[in-house]
Design a protein around this motif. Sequence first.
Motif, short mmCIF file in Angstrom:
data_model
loop_
_atom_site.label_atom_id
_atom_site.label_comp_id
_atom_site.label_asym_id
_atom_site.label_seq_id
_atom_site.Cartn_x
_atom_site.Cartn_y
_atom_site.Cartn_z
N GLY A 1 9.30 18.56 -7.30
CA GLY A 1 8.42 19.35 -6.33
C GLY A 1 7.97 18.56 -4.86
O GLY A 1 7.44 19.44 -4.29
N ALA A 2 8.14 17.60 -4.70
CA ALA A 2 7.97 16.77 -3.59
C ALA A 2 8.67 17.33 -2.50
O ALA A 2 10.03 17.64 -2.71
N ASP A 3 8.22 17.80 -1.43
CA ASP A 3 9.01 18.37 -0.39
C ASP A 3 8.39 17.77 1.07
O ASP A 3 7.42 18.03 1.73
N PHE A 4 9.13 16.99 1.38
CA PHE A 4 8.96 16.22 2.78
C PHE A 4 9.74 16.00 3.96
O PHE A 4 11.30 16.14 3.47
N THR A 5 9.68 16.12 5.08
CA THR A 5 10.50 15.99 6.24
C THR A 5 10.38 14.65 6.90
O THR A 5 9.16 14.03 6.89
N LEU A 6 11.37 13.90 7.29
CA LEU A 6 11.45 12.77 7.97
C LEU A 6 11.59 13.09 9.59
O LEU A 6 12.37 13.63 10.03
N GLU A 7 10.70 12.41 10.42
CA GLU A 7 10.65 12.55 12.01
C GLU A 7 10.74 11.27 12.56
O GLU A 7 9.64 10.54 12.14
N ARG B 1 6.25 14.01 6.65
CA ARG B 1 5.52 15.05 6.96
C ARG B 1 5.65 15.96 5.67
O ARG B 1 6.63 16.05 5.02
N ASP B 2 4.61 16.57 4.91
CA ASP B 2 4.67 17.63 3.99
C ASP B 2 4.86 18.86 4.31
O ASP B 2 5.23 19.06 5.61
N ALA B 3 5.08 19.68 3.53
CA ALA B 3 5.68 21.07 3.88
C ALA B 3 4.76 21.86 4.85
O ALA B 3 5.14 22.75 5.44
N ALA B 4 3.50 21.59 4.92
CA ALA B 4 2.58 21.80 5.93
C ALA B 4 2.63 21.28 7.48
O ALA B 4 1.99 21.97 8.14
N GLY B 5 3.38 20.20 7.54
CA GLY B 5 3.78 19.75 8.57
C GLY B 5 2.54 18.29 8.76
O GLY B 5 2.76 17.79 9.91
N ALA B 6 1.66 18.10 7.84
CA ALA B 6 0.95 16.85 8.21
C ALA B 6 1.41 15.58 7.88
O ALA B 6 2.38 15.38 6.54
N ALA B 7 1.08 14.59 8.53
CA ALA B 7 1.66 13.39 8.14
C ALA B 7 1.07 12.73 7.08
O ALA B 7 -0.27 12.67 6.80
N GLN B 8 2.07 12.18 6.15
CA GLN B 8 1.59 11.64 4.93
C GLN B 8 1.96 10.24 4.67
O GLN B 8 1.68 9.51 3.70
N GLY B 9 2.64 9.53 5.78
CA GLY B 9 3.18 8.35 5.48
C GLY B 9 3.92 7.97 6.71
O GLY B 9 4.45 8.74 7.38
N TYR B 10 3.96 6.68 7.05
CA TYR B 10 4.76 6.31 8.20
C TYR B 10 5.60 4.80 7.78
O TYR B 10 4.77 4.18 6.82
#
Length: 420
Positions: free
Chosen positions: A163-169, A226-235
């Motif tokens: 269920g984890a849904d992250f995008t990388l930027e 970033r999580d599904a809401a666009g908030a940064a959760q790690g770098y």
Amino acid sequence: MWAGRTLDSLVCVQDELRIRNLTAGDTDGFRACLDVAFHETTTDASLRRWWQLLDLDRTIVVLDGDTIVATSGAFPQRLSVPGGELASAGVTVVTVLPTHRRRGILTRMMARLFEQAAAAGEPLAGLWAAEGGIYGRFGYGVATQVATLELDGGSPPPPRSQGADFTLELLPLDGAGPLLDPLWERVRAQRAGVPARTEQWWSGNVLSDLEDEREGAHETRLVVARDAAGAAQGYALYRARDAEPATTVEVLELIAPDTEAEATLWGYFRQIDLVGRVKATGRPVDDPLKFRFDDFEAAHVADVNDALWLRLLDLPAAVAGRAWAAPLDLVLDVTDRRLPANAGSWRLEASAQGDGRCSPTDRAPDLALDVAALGAAYLGGVSPVRLADAGRIAELTPGALARLDVALHTPRAPWTPEDF
């Protein structure tokens, strides 16, 4: 940054030696002293960068005539401790030229540093030691360690929760501090031993990428999860280094208070093309990466090194400033040759709610130790039992070691992810 500054009055160290604050005119002598002591060559760009980070009021030089022969300084820091944070002196740029050893210079500089820390209300001091044999006699103990982790590149990412849904930027370094600092602060709340970062520290140190400080590697890059809401959760900050038979990716910093974001970032490094090895330095000694794989050898610990050396400057303030994991009532017989106010018998009490205090007592001691051993155990990273096995703590009352060990416990190992 020098406007309005004044020098401390000159103080005699020994015969012709003098100690005073660093000034704008000391650039060349300061650099020469550091380069001889640390066997390096400081470029103009590196010197300018450090010059902007140093606190002039907390950086001193020792002169023999007009020549700088020793240096020391401290950054005013906020260090995370179990349950909160405390003001701390981040000791830095400590040097004594080999021509001026055994003359009491370091002792005098440490005394000045302790005085300044007391005036600033800092109950702790911490440093990274270039030589481990130097600082124990000044009451510092190794409180945190860091690991170097290695894993192969070009292979499937480690598993992560369903269920984890992250995008990388990929983002530029410039101006990224305000985005990254909240993540750093969340990690500080999870682990003791992590210093807070100022805006200047982010821009002038963490996100600085001078070519002459890369030691032959390519430019530093920043990837954000970033999580599904666009908030940064790690770098993560990383750079590539040419190697045979394939490139090595060096992970300089991976900060993710969210465990799934952390797994996503590790997966990113596992899937970069043309990479033979991923090497992450400065990791916590209890990093969970190894346990993300069915094959525990997929990621292995290549090295473990000492990190933060901690010094308790004000014992009552240090005890009251951290949370305690269990009720406690015992007496410590503390030895402190440098700061006599810390020495003697102290009744250490902790409540079921985690509050702690210590006060002088005439009661018979349960444990005897020096302040360096207490500093090593303070953040919860070094067990008092281990220190006793090494001959650093004497148990005078059976069971006292175990009770102190339980009260000092933290769920995660303390961690100091950067030096200074």
